[in-house]
Design an enzyme around this catalytic site. Structure first.
Site, PDB file in Angstrom:
ATOM      1  CD  GLU A  16      -3.201  -2.454   7.352  1.00 29.76           C
ATOM      2  OE1 GLU A  16      -2.161  -2.704   6.751  1.00 29.76           O
ATOM      3  OE2 GLU A  16      -3.822  -1.380   7.233  1.00 29.76           O
ATOM      4  CE  LYS A  24      -0.128   3.184   4.785  1.00 29.53           C
ATOM      5  NZ  LYS A  24      -0.003   3.261   6.232  1.00 29.53           N
ATOM      6  CG  ASN A  80      -1.747   1.207   1.372  1.00 31.79           C
ATOM      7  OD1 ASN A  80      -1.810   2.036   0.463  1.00 31.79           O
ATOM      8  ND2 ASN A  80      -2.415   1.349   2.509  1.00 31.79           N
ATOM      9  CB  SER A 135       5.667  -1.642  12.006  1.00 29.17           C
ATOM     10  OG  SER A 135       5.284  -0.301  12.226  1.00 29.17           O
ATOM     11  CD  GLU A 176      -2.822   5.426   6.817  1.00 26.40           C
ATOM     12  OE1 GLU A 176      -2.876   5.429   5.578  1.00 26.40           O
ATOM     13  OE2 GLU A 176      -1.877   4.918   7.455  1.00 26.40           O
ATOM     14  CG  HIS A 209      -5.637   1.831   5.466  1.00 24.37           C
ATOM     15  ND1 HIS A 209      -5.165   2.761   6.352  1.00 24.37           N
ATOM     16  CD2 HIS A 209      -4.606   0.957   5.258  1.00 24.37           C
ATOM     17  CE1 HIS A 209      -3.910   2.472   6.660  1.00 24.37           C
ATOM     18  NE2 HIS A 209      -3.550   1.383   6.004  1.00 24.37           N
ATOM     19  N   GLY A 227       2.831   2.382  10.789  1.00 27.23           N
ATOM     20  CA  GLY A 227       3.776   3.488  10.635  1.00 27.23           C
ATOM     21  C   GLY A 227       4.497   3.871  11.911  1.00 27.23           C
TER      22      GLY A 227
HETATM   23  P1  13P Z   1       3.255   0.424   7.663  1.00 28.93           P
HETATM   24  O1  13P Z   1       3.787  -0.846   7.068  1.00 28.93           O
HETATM   25  O2  13P Z   1       3.968   1.649   7.176  1.00 28.93           O
HETATM   26  O3  13P Z   1       3.174   0.339   9.157  1.00 28.93           O
HETATM   27  O4  13P Z   1       1.753   0.590   7.146  1.00 28.93           O
HETATM   28  C1  13P Z   1       0.900  -0.491   7.189  1.00 28.93           C
HETATM   29  C2  13P Z   1      -0.319  -0.146   6.445  1.00 28.93           C
HETATM   30  O5  13P Z   1      -1.051   0.757   6.833  1.00 28.93           O
HETATM   31  C3  13P Z   1      -0.608  -0.886   5.216  1.00 28.93           C
HETATM   32  O6  13P Z   1      -1.884  -0.631   4.747  1.00 28.93           O
END
Ligand code: 13P
Length: 253
Positions: free
Chosen positions: A170, A11, A9, A216, A100, A98, A176
């Site tokens: 997740e 983003k 992803n 992560s 976010e 997601h 992150g």
């Molecule tokens: P990270 O791997 O940067 O923690 O993000 C995970 C994520 O949100 C994948 O959709």
């Protein structure tokens, strides 16, 4: 047998040129290393790059996902992108729910349920994300939160539609942050999700659905995470922006 999947992803990262470089480097690596047949790799670039990335990919088992879609098929929804537009750009998957999107765009479980339906109708495979916040986990409410997310967003699906989807667990506190769920924590939640699916549908459906871990996950910890019986791969954020890291994660199986 369920699929093993590693999805990146991206983003809101990369310019057009950077996106082409990133995908090209990985395609060369997957071609040379001979991607195992039972592993699917998915790139989820930003909307403007979907078509180009889809055209660049010429290896079986490598696919493209969008990071989001809207709940309506078409019409006066300025700035939104429909599932059928995504499908017609060459993508086969769409990430839905997601954290976010939930956090910054107030997307509720009920709203996400509509996205799952419209995505399936357009012929896309939803990668449905669930996961608890740190507060939920500290309050030992993480199982309840994930259960509610599944109940309110995907458990309305018929058995045949449900069999098409992919789930990504997740935990928000791991995204992150550099703090990965331990393999035991991730396995525990994945097994719980599979149990919920068994109870709602049946053993066969639960056994066949791919449940990915995200948060992560990187080249160092992927092997330990993927070694667990209920972890069928990863949804990778930061580490998917570096070609060699992502390739190493794919090879961690
Ligand atoms: P990270 O791997 O940067 O923690 O993000 C995970 C994520 O949100 C994948 O959709």
């Amino acid at each position: 047998m369920r699929k093993r999947i590693v999805a990146g992803n991206w983003k809101m990262n990369k310019t057009f040129e950077e996106a082409i470089d990133l995908v090209s480097e990985q395609i060369i690596a997957f071609r040379n290393d001979k991607l195992p047949k039972d592993i699917e790799v998915i790139f989820a670039p930003p909307f403007p790059f979907l078509k180009t990335v889809s055209v660049l990919i010429d290896i079986p088992h490598v696919h493209v996902a969008a990071q989001n879609c809207y709940i309506e098929e078409k019409g006066a929804f300025t700035g939104e992108v429909s599932a059928s537009m995504i499908r017609s750009s060459g993508a086969g998957y769409v990430i839905i729910g997601h954290s976010e999107r939930r956090m910054y765009f107030n997307e509720s479980n009920e709203f996400l349920a509509k996205k799952v339906v419209i995505a399936l109708k357009a012929g896309l495979i939803p990668i449905f994300c669930c996961g608890e916040t740190l507060k939920d986990r500290k309050n030992e409410n993480h199982f309840n939160i994930v259960k509610l997310q599944l109940e309110e967003s995907i458990f309305h699906l018929s058995e045949s539609d449900f069999q098409k989807i992919v789930i990504a667990y997740e935990p928000v506190w791991a995204i992150g942050t550099g703090i990965t769920a331990t393999p035991a924590q991730a396995q525990e939640m994945h097994a719980y999700i599979r149990k919920l699916i068994t109870d709602k549908y049946n053993h066969k459906v639960a056994d066949n659905i791919s449940i990915l871990y995200g948060g992560s996950c990187n080249a160092k910890n992927a092997k330990e995470l993927f070694a667990n019986p209920d972890i069928d791969g990863g949804l990778i954020g930061g580490a998917s922006l570096i070609a060699q890291d992502f390739v190493s994660i794919v090879n961690a199986f």
